[in-house]
Design an enzyme around this catalytic site. Structure first.
Site, PDB file in Angstrom:
ATOM      1  N   GLU A 173      -5.683   7.609  -0.986  1.00  0.00           N
ATOM      2  CA  GLU A 173      -5.681   6.341  -0.254  1.00  0.00           C
ATOM      3  C   GLU A 173      -6.300   5.219  -1.086  1.00  0.00           C
ATOM      4  OE1 GLU A 173      -4.195   5.573   2.545  1.00  0.00           O
ATOM      5  OE2 GLU A 173      -3.441   7.628   2.697  1.00  0.00           O
TER       6      GLU A 173
ATOM      7  N   HIS B 112       1.690   4.779  -2.669  1.00  0.00           N
ATOM      8  CA  HIS B 112       1.838   6.226  -2.436  1.00  0.00           C
ATOM      9  C   HIS B 112       3.107   6.758  -3.097  1.00  0.00           C
ATOM     10  CE1 HIS B 112      -1.554   6.950   0.140  1.00  0.00           C
ATOM     11  NE2 HIS B 112      -1.179   6.045   1.041  1.00  0.00           N
TER      12      HIS B 112
ATOM     13  N   HIS C 187       0.837  -1.213   0.000  1.00  0.00           N
ATOM     14  CA  HIS C 187       0.000   0.000   0.000  1.00  0.00           C
ATOM     15  C   HIS C 187       0.870   1.261   0.000  1.00  0.00           C
ATOM     16  CE1 HIS C 187      -3.336   2.693   1.183  1.00  0.00           C
ATOM     17  NE2 HIS C 187      -2.419   3.265   1.963  1.00  0.00           N
ATOM     18  N   GLU C 188       1.893   1.283   0.847  1.00  0.00           N
ATOM     19  CA  GLU C 188       2.747   2.477   0.933  1.00  0.00           C
ATOM     20  C   GLU C 188       3.549   2.683  -0.350  1.00  0.00           C
ATOM     21  OE1 GLU C 188       2.316   4.629   3.217  1.00  0.00           O
ATOM     22  OE2 GLU C 188       0.953   3.315   4.319  1.00  0.00           O
TER      23      GLU C 188
END
Length: 457
Positions: free
Chosen positions: A170, A108, A104-105
């Site tokens: 997100e 980003h 997930h990071e």
């Protein structure tokens, strides 16, 4: 009119506070210290490498950095670095859950969300400033209540605009994480389980689950509904994590608990009747923290009996002996740990420290060699620079001791001390040499930082 003026000042201050809050939203603060450990970093590198490659990035350029914080959190703050709280690892049930967080990071990072956050903030700030100007104009012509209403509405609209922007980022990172796990051939079970854990935490904290408007993140329930379908439809859904990786993860998880938790809590979670490797590892740290070196060594020796040449068990044995005032006894274990990790910089720094702690001048040359190699491979270690400064001072090379000290203070953000030591080093080192040029670089950077600090006062 005086009452209107005081109200205007109040609203103006509230508006400024909102602008500051938007800045803070896109720049997460690292209030806790960074934790460095050779074994933990090696396992995190191993866990993240396939995901980094799946994201189209180079594993040599991406780091997972551990923050000493017991809460569950991970974030990016610019560059190709994933910051992860130690609590995220300690509360994860398995390696696969942490891989889901990393995926997930990475979404980003690849999405450039930290850079693009300025776009969301710019839009929100524009709304706020326009509403502020319109409100002031209304107050100026006598419509005080209307003016304050305009400004208050502008604040709400600005915050809502930014929060919507954040939620979009997100959701984008969620989708990217699914893609990276899929490409890396890794199951999404852990990711799904971790989101469910967060949802349960939100329930316990009584965080409303019926409206995502006032949140920076989508509701956990909304995310789970989307992710569950995507993960379960993947051919990787039932693919197990490599047993060896899972075993190494359990080791670093226990190690972190032993290091970071209260010893009483560690001994409760890992009672002495538990003879597994992770339990012994955790208890060794707990006993060492509690100033029971004999009991700590008993646990480590049991681990080494099963794995005589494990470099990380050897490292811990050397650390316990060194910090118990027995540096000479620590040397064999630490020397082997250095050899078996091919001079891993963090372990080398501990070995160099032990060599110096013997206070035997015959060991200083080896200490200097080991520490110089350590900072060459990893110059972001203030402890290694400190030890290098100590050995230079013991050998009578004061200018290079000052240079090493300047390096240390520069890494710690102590600009005034870095500047002073760099200038002193330049006076004793031959001009134009690599060490002199490095001292000059630190002096220039530190001087600029000192001026900036003074300007902000």
């Amino acid at each position: 009119m005086a009452i209107q003026s005081r109200s205007l000042v109040h609203v103006f201050r509230a508006t400024i506070a909102l602008l500051v809050s938007l800045v803070l939203l896109v720049q997460p603060a690292m209030a806790q210290s960074i934790l460095r450990d050779a074994e933990t970093e090696a396992v995190l590198d191993e866990m993240s490498a396939p995901l980094i490659k799946a994201a189209g990035l180079d594993p040599r350029n991406v780091k997972v950095v551990l923050i000493g914080d017991p809460s569950i959190n991970a974030f990016v703050a610019g560059g190709q670095i994933v910051y992860m709280n130690s609590g995220t690892i300690m509360q994860a049930d398995n390696a696969n859950e942490v891989q889901g967080v990393i995926a997930h990071e990475l979404g980003h990072i690849v999405g450039g969300h930290i850079i693009r956050s300025s776009e969301g903030m710019k839009t929100a700030t524009g709304i706020t400033i326009l509403s502020l100007l319109a409100g002031i104009a209304a107050v100026a012509v006598g419509a005080g209540e209307a003016g304050m209403g305009i400004m208050a509405a502008g604040q709400q609209a600005a915050l809502g605009k930014y929060l919507a922007f954040s939620r979009t980022q997100e959701s984008s990172a969620d989708a990217a994480g699914v893609d990276y796990l899929e490409k890396a051939g890794i199951s999404g079970k852990g990711s799904l389980a971790f989101f469910k854990r967060i949802q349960n935490l939100e329930y316990r904290l009584a965080i409303p689950q019926d409206d995502s408007y006032g949140r920076t993140h989508p509701l956990s329930g909304e995310r789970l509904a989307v992710l569950e379908h995507q993960y379960k439809s993947s051919p990787n859904w039932d693919k197990p994590t490599d047993p060896g990786l899972e075993e190494r993860f359990e080791r670093i998880k226990a190690k972190l608990k032993g290091f970071a938790s209260d010893p009483k809590d560690t001994l409760r979670d890992y009672p002495e009747r538990d003879k597994t490797e992770p339990a012994r590892y955790a208890r060794a740290y707990a006993w060492h923290k509690s100033a029971y070196p004999d009991k700590a060594l008993e646990e480590v020796n049991a681990l080494l009996a099963a794995h005589p040449h494990d470099p990380y068990y050897l490292e811990l044995k050397g650390q316990i002996l060194l910090e118990s005032g027995k540096p000479n006894e620590a040397l064999p274990a630490l020397r082997e740990a250095v050899d078996r990790t091919r001079a891993q910089p963090l372990i080398s720094a501990l070995f160099g420290h032990a060599l110096i702690a013997t206070e035997d001048p015959k060991n200083f040359e080896e200490a200097r060699t080991v520490l110089r190699a350590a900072v060459t491979r990893d110059n972001d270690n203030p402890f290694a620079w400190y030890q290098l400064g100590v050995v230079y001072e013991r050998e009578g090379d004061l200018p290079r001791a000052q240079l090493a000290t300047a390096e240390r203070y520069n890494l710690e953000g102590r600009s005034q001390l870095a500047l002073a030591n760099a200038r002193q080093a330049m006076q004793g080192i031959k001009e134009g040499t690599p060490d002199w040029l490095r001292a000059q670089d630190i002096a220039m950077v530190s001087e600029a930082a000192v001026h900036e600090e003074r300007r902000k006062r």
